[in-house]
Design a protein around this motif. Structure first.
Motif, PDB file in Angstrom:
ATOM      1  N   ASP A 137       0.850  -1.186   0.000  1.00  0.00           N
ATOM      2  CA  ASP A 137       0.000   0.000   0.000  1.00  0.00           C
ATOM      3  C   ASP A 137       0.890   1.242   0.000  1.00  0.00           C
ATOM      4  OD1 ASP A 137       1.008   0.096   2.571  1.00  0.00           O
ATOM      5  OD2 ASP A 137      -0.894  -0.383   3.557  1.00  0.00           O
ATOM      6  N   ALA A 138       0.265   2.420   0.108  1.00  0.00           N
ATOM      7  CA  ALA A 138       1.039   3.665   0.049  1.00  0.00           C
ATOM      8  C   ALA A 138       2.090   3.733   1.151  1.00  0.00           C
ATOM      9  CB  ALA A 138       0.092   4.862   0.128  1.00  0.00           C
ATOM     10  N   TRP A 139       1.751   3.195   2.339  1.00  0.00           N
ATOM     11  CA  TRP A 139       2.688   3.223   3.460  1.00  0.00           C
ATOM     12  C   TRP A 139       3.966   2.453   3.128  1.00  0.00           C
ATOM     13  CZ3 TRP A 139       4.161   5.304   7.880  1.00  0.00           C
ATOM     14  CH2 TRP A 139       4.953   4.566   8.748  1.00  0.00           C
ATOM     15  N   TRP A 140       3.825   1.224   2.625  1.00  0.00           N
ATOM     16  CA  TRP A 140       4.993   0.412   2.333  1.00  0.00           C
ATOM     17  C   TRP A 140       5.776   0.957   1.140  1.00  0.00           C
ATOM     18  CZ3 TRP A 140       7.515  -2.608   5.374  1.00  0.00           C
ATOM     19  CH2 TRP A 140       6.849  -3.226   6.434  1.00  0.00           C
ATOM     20  N   ASN A 141       5.071   1.519   0.155  1.00  0.00           N
ATOM     21  CA  ASN A 141       5.778   2.155  -0.950  1.00  0.00           C
ATOM     22  C   ASN A 141       6.614   3.325  -0.442  1.00  0.00           C
ATOM     23  OD1 ASN A 141       4.977   0.579  -3.184  1.00  0.00           O
ATOM     24  ND2 ASN A 141       3.009   1.631  -3.298  1.00  0.00           N
ATOM     25  N   GLY A 142       6.021   4.124   0.455  1.00  0.00           N
ATOM     26  CA  GLY A 142       6.753   5.250   1.021  1.00  0.00           C
ATOM     27  C   GLY A 142       7.938   4.815   1.863  1.00  0.00           C
ATOM     28  N   ILE A 143       7.746   3.780   2.667  1.00  0.00           N
ATOM     29  CA  ILE A 143       8.830   3.275   3.503  1.00  0.00           C
ATOM     30  C   ILE A 143       9.988   2.771   2.635  1.00  0.00           C
ATOM     31  CG2 ILE A 143       9.478   1.348   5.006  1.00  0.00           C
ATOM     32  CD1 ILE A 143       8.144   3.592   6.504  1.00  0.00           C
ATOM     33  N   SER A 144       9.657   2.055   1.564  1.00  0.00           N
ATOM     34  CA  SER A 144      10.711   1.507   0.702  1.00  0.00           C
ATOM     35  C   SER A 144      11.501   2.619   0.021  1.00  0.00           C
ATOM     36  CB  SER A 144      10.110   0.554  -0.333  1.00  0.00           C
ATOM     37  OG  SER A 144       9.216   1.227  -1.204  1.00  0.00           O
ATOM     38  N   LEU A 145      10.803   3.666  -0.437  1.00  0.00           N
ATOM     39  CA  LEU A 145      11.494   4.785  -1.079  1.00  0.00           C
ATOM     40  C   LEU A 145      12.339   5.566  -0.081  1.00  0.00           C
ATOM     41  CD1 LEU A 145       8.696   6.059  -3.496  1.00  0.00           C
ATOM     42  CD2 LEU A 145      10.926   5.141  -4.172  1.00  0.00           C
ATOM     43  N   ALA A 146      11.783   5.768   1.119  1.00  0.00           N
ATOM     44  CA  ALA A 146      12.539   6.482   2.152  1.00  0.00           C
ATOM     45  C   ALA A 146      13.778   5.699   2.554  1.00  0.00           C
ATOM     46  CB  ALA A 146      11.656   6.734   3.368  1.00  0.00           C
ATOM     47  N   ALA A 147      13.661   4.360   2.636  1.00  0.00           N
ATOM     48  CA  ALA A 147      14.812   3.525   2.987  1.00  0.00           C
ATOM     49  C   ALA A 147      15.891   3.629   1.914  1.00  0.00           C
ATOM     50  CB  ALA A 147      14.365   2.075   3.160  1.00  0.00           C
ATOM     51  N   PHE A 148      15.476   3.616   0.655  1.00  0.00           N
ATOM     52  CA  PHE A 148      16.449   3.739  -0.434  1.00  0.00           C
ATOM     53  C   PHE A 148      17.125   5.108  -0.386  1.00  0.00           C
ATOM     54  CE2 PHE A 148      17.619   4.763  -4.835  1.00  0.00           C
ATOM     55  CZ  PHE A 148      18.418   3.661  -5.130  1.00  0.00           C
ATOM     56  N   GLY A 149      16.322   6.158  -0.161  1.00  0.00           N
ATOM     57  CA  GLY A 149      16.894   7.501  -0.078  1.00  0.00           C
ATOM     58  C   GLY A 149      17.876   7.628   1.067  1.00  0.00           C
ATOM     59  N   ALA A 150      17.540   7.052   2.223  1.00  0.00           N
ATOM     60  CA  ALA A 150      18.435   7.129   3.373  1.00  0.00           C
ATOM     61  C   ALA A 150      19.742   6.385   3.095  1.00  0.00           C
ATOM     62  CB  ALA A 150      17.745   6.548   4.606  1.00  0.00           C
ATOM     63  N   CYS A 151      19.652   5.221   2.475  1.00  0.00           N
ATOM     64  CA  CYS A 151      20.864   4.461   2.136  1.00  0.00           C
ATOM     65  C   CYS A 151      21.721   5.229   1.122  1.00  0.00           C
ATOM     66  CB  CYS A 151      20.495   3.086   1.587  1.00  0.00           C
ATOM     67  SG  CYS A 151      19.845   1.936   2.822  1.00  0.00           S
ATOM     68  N   MET A 152      21.074   5.904   0.178  1.00  0.00           N
ATOM     69  CA  MET A 152      21.816   6.686  -0.803  1.00  0.00           C
ATOM     70  C   MET A 152      22.562   7.837  -0.136  1.00  0.00           C
ATOM     71  SD  MET A 152      21.735   5.655  -4.000  1.00  0.00           S
ATOM     72  CE  MET A 152      21.906   7.123  -5.014  1.00  0.00           C
ATOM     73  N   VAL A 153      21.953   8.450   0.887  1.00  0.00           N
ATOM     74  CA  VAL A 153      22.629   9.518   1.624  1.00  0.00           C
ATOM     75  C   VAL A 153      23.922   8.993   2.236  1.00  0.00           C
ATOM     76  CG1 VAL A 153      22.472  11.005   3.656  1.00  0.00           C
ATOM     77  CG2 VAL A 153      20.542  10.847   2.094  1.00  0.00           C
ATOM     78  N   VAL A 154      23.854   7.825   2.861  1.00  0.00           N
ATOM     79  CA  VAL A 154      25.036   7.234   3.488  1.00  0.00           C
ATOM     80  C   VAL A 154      26.102   6.910   2.439  1.00  0.00           C
ATOM     81  CG1 VAL A 154      25.903   5.264   4.798  1.00  0.00           C
ATOM     82  CG2 VAL A 154      23.714   6.314   5.419  1.00  0.00           C
ATOM     83  N   VAL A 155      25.673   6.296   1.335  1.00  0.00           N
ATOM     84  CA  VAL A 155      26.620   5.896   0.291  1.00  0.00           C
ATOM     85  C   VAL A 155      27.322   7.113  -0.309  1.00  0.00           C
ATOM     86  CG1 VAL A 155      26.783   4.940  -2.045  1.00  0.00           C
ATOM     87  CG2 VAL A 155      25.511   3.716  -0.287  1.00  0.00           C
ATOM     88  N   GLN A 156      26.548   8.115  -0.713  1.00  0.00           N
ATOM     89  CA  GLN A 156      27.151   9.264  -1.384  1.00  0.00           C
ATOM     90  C   GLN A 156      27.903  10.163  -0.413  1.00  0.00           C
ATOM     91  OE1 GLN A 156      24.466  11.209  -4.144  1.00  0.00           O
ATOM     92  NE2 GLN A 156      24.715   9.490  -5.534  1.00  0.00           N
ATOM     93  N   GLY A 157      27.505  10.126   0.853  1.00  0.00           N
ATOM     94  CA  GLY A 157      28.202  10.944   1.833  1.00  0.00           C
ATOM     95  C   GLY A 157      29.480  10.322   2.357  1.00  0.00           C
ATOM     96  N   PHE A 158      29.560   8.972   2.393  1.00  0.00           N
ATOM     97  CA  PHE A 158      30.676   8.328   3.082  1.00  0.00           C
ATOM     98  C   PHE A 158      31.448   7.299   2.257  1.00  0.00           C
ATOM     99  CE2 PHE A 158      27.633   9.630   6.342  1.00  0.00           C
ATOM    100  CZ  PHE A 158      28.445  10.402   7.171  1.00  0.00           C
ATOM    101  N   LEU A 159      30.903   6.816   1.152  1.00  0.00           N
ATOM    102  CA  LEU A 159      31.589   5.780   0.389  1.00  0.00           C
ATOM    103  C   LEU A 159      32.267   6.292  -0.878  1.00  0.00           C
ATOM    104  CD1 LEU A 159      29.260   2.631   0.608  1.00  0.00           C
ATOM    105  CD2 LEU A 159      31.166   3.306   2.066  1.00  0.00           C
ATOM    106  N   VAL A 160      31.800   7.417  -1.414  1.00  0.00           N
ATOM    107  CA  VAL A 160      32.358   7.909  -2.673  1.00  0.00           C
ATOM    108  C   VAL A 160      33.836   8.246  -2.525  1.00  0.00           C
ATOM    109  CG1 VAL A 160      32.285   9.761  -4.386  1.00  0.00           C
ATOM    110  CG2 VAL A 160      30.158   8.725  -3.582  1.00  0.00           C
TER     111      VAL A 160
END
Length: 404
Positions: free
Chosen positions: A247-270
């Motif tokens: 549902d909308a909740w799980w779609n939002g959670i999945s997108l937010a999780a991906f966005g949060a992981c991308m923040v970590v990757v681009q901030g600390f792994l690049v």
């Protein structure tokens, strides 16, 4: 110290721009029905028109603004863009017709130069070996704003459909005031070049950057990368609903999780990745992993494993900053703004094409009577596009025979 303060302002600006984009997402359905009087299905078409008009203006105006920043400096261009953005949100907050909303989106697309000019600013103040890392920080700031924007918008919407626009206008205006006091100019007068209107149109800028050694191919790689990557925002919610029953909740959670992981990757792994492998190999490894990721999402049938794979999928985000760093290091100082304007145009085209292409593929493979049922088909297409980008990156250039 001054460079660190300037970099902090740039990161805050990019984050605020991203928040300003995402903050309006929660209210767009209600707003479009309010100003058009149409049902949700018809109102969504108007919403698509607003999104397309924004991308079209960004494509047309990105090189113009980039060339202006190469002539007059980054500081005035960024500050003017922030002021125009604040005015745009006021227009969106007060508009009572869809045509005024459209005018506001056109204005916002023309002023959506802060990201490109911010990247040029970072190129100005960063030594070549640190550019990819700092481009990664820009990506992290954008991702953080993308996660925070819808959350702030949802809270502000409790006070009405126009409240998020007023919040975004106030934040943009405050940041412009902060920049007026805290942001120094990064491009000295001796590194500037004359502004030529004939060169500022998108196609002329593409030719100018494409003539630089190796950059014609890199522009093609960046386009393929952007088009493939945009499959996430284009069809993820439809895909999650169809494939996993989210549902909308799980779609939002999945997108937010991906966005949060991308923040970590681009901030600390690049930074460690580019130090160890260099920009070119880091970009290649990231895009190769992205190819595998798209293949996985194309065939996975378990929502649990789709979510569990998110941290691995996000590691592929090292490719974007590495590509930007590679291109920036191959571009003269007096063309950094022009390069970032061209990249903004490429991203705008990718953002405009991806929703049409990916949703059409999704429809073709999920509609009643489809010959093959495959909700993950858009991601398989994205995997092919990303594989093509990897091939362009690693294959040697074909040299023309020398005439005798």
């Amino acid at each position: 110290m001054q460079n660190r303060l300037a970099l902090l302002f740039i990161l805050v600006t990019v984050m605020i721009d991203s928040i300003g984009i995402g903050i309006i997402f929660p209210v767009m359905p209600d707003l479009m029905r309010e100003v058009t009087g149409a049902d949700l299905s018809s109102a969504s078409l108007w919403g698509g028109l607003l999104a397309t008009s924004f991308a079209a203006m960004q494509f047309l105006c990105g090189p113009v603004v980039g060339n202006l920043s190469d002539r007059y400096g980054r500081r005035p261009v960024m500050l003017i863009a922030l002021v125009v953005m604040a005015v745009d949100y006021v227009i969106m907050a007060a508009a009572q017709t869809v045509w005024l909303l459209l005018a506001g989106r056109l204005m916002a697309g023309a002023a959506a130069a802060t990201y490109a000019t911010a990247s040029a600013y970072v190129a100005d103040i960063s030594p070549p070996q640190e550019r990819a890392r700092n481009f990664g920080l820009i990506g992290a700031a954008f991702g953080l704003g993308f996660v925070a924007g819808p959350l702030i918008g949802g809270i502000a919407a409790e006070w009405g459909t126009r409240a998020p626009f007023w919040v975004a206008a106030a934040v943009a205006a405050l940041n412009a005031g902060f920049g007026l006091r805290a942001l120094p100019e990064s491009l000295p007068a001796e590194r500037r070049r004359p502004f030529a209107l004939a060169r500022a149109n998108p196609f002329a800028s593409f030719r100018a950057i494409g003539r630089l050694p190796g950059l014609g191919r890199m522009l093609a790689i960046m386009f393929l990368y952007t088009l493939a990557f945009q499959s996430y925002p284009s069809v993820w919610a439809f895909y999650g609903t169809e494939r996993f029953g989210w549902d909308a909740w799980w779609n939002g959670i999945s997108l937010a999780a991906f966005g949060a992981c991308m923040v970590v990757v681009q901030g600390f792994l690049v930074a460690p990745a580019t130090r160890r492998f260099g920009e070119r190999r880091t970009a290649g490894y990231g895009m190769a992993l992205e190819t595998v990721t798209f293949g996985f999402y194309g065939v996975v049938t378990s929502g649990f494993w789709a979510l569990a794979f998110t941290p691995i999928a996000s590691i592929a985000g090292i490719a974007g900053p590495a590509l930007s760093g590679l291109m920036s290091n191959a571009t003269p100082d007096d063309q950094q703004g022009e390069l970032q304007g061209v990249l903004a145009s490429i991203q705008a085209v990718g953002m405009g094409l991806a929703p049409m292409v990916m949703t059409s593929v999704f429809w073709a493979f999920t509609r009643p009577g489809a010959s093959h049922y495959l909700p993950g088909a858009p991601f398989l297409l994205s995997g092919l596009l990303m594989a093509a980008a990897v091939a362009l990156l690693v294959l040697p250039l074909r040299r023309r025979p020398v005439a005798t």
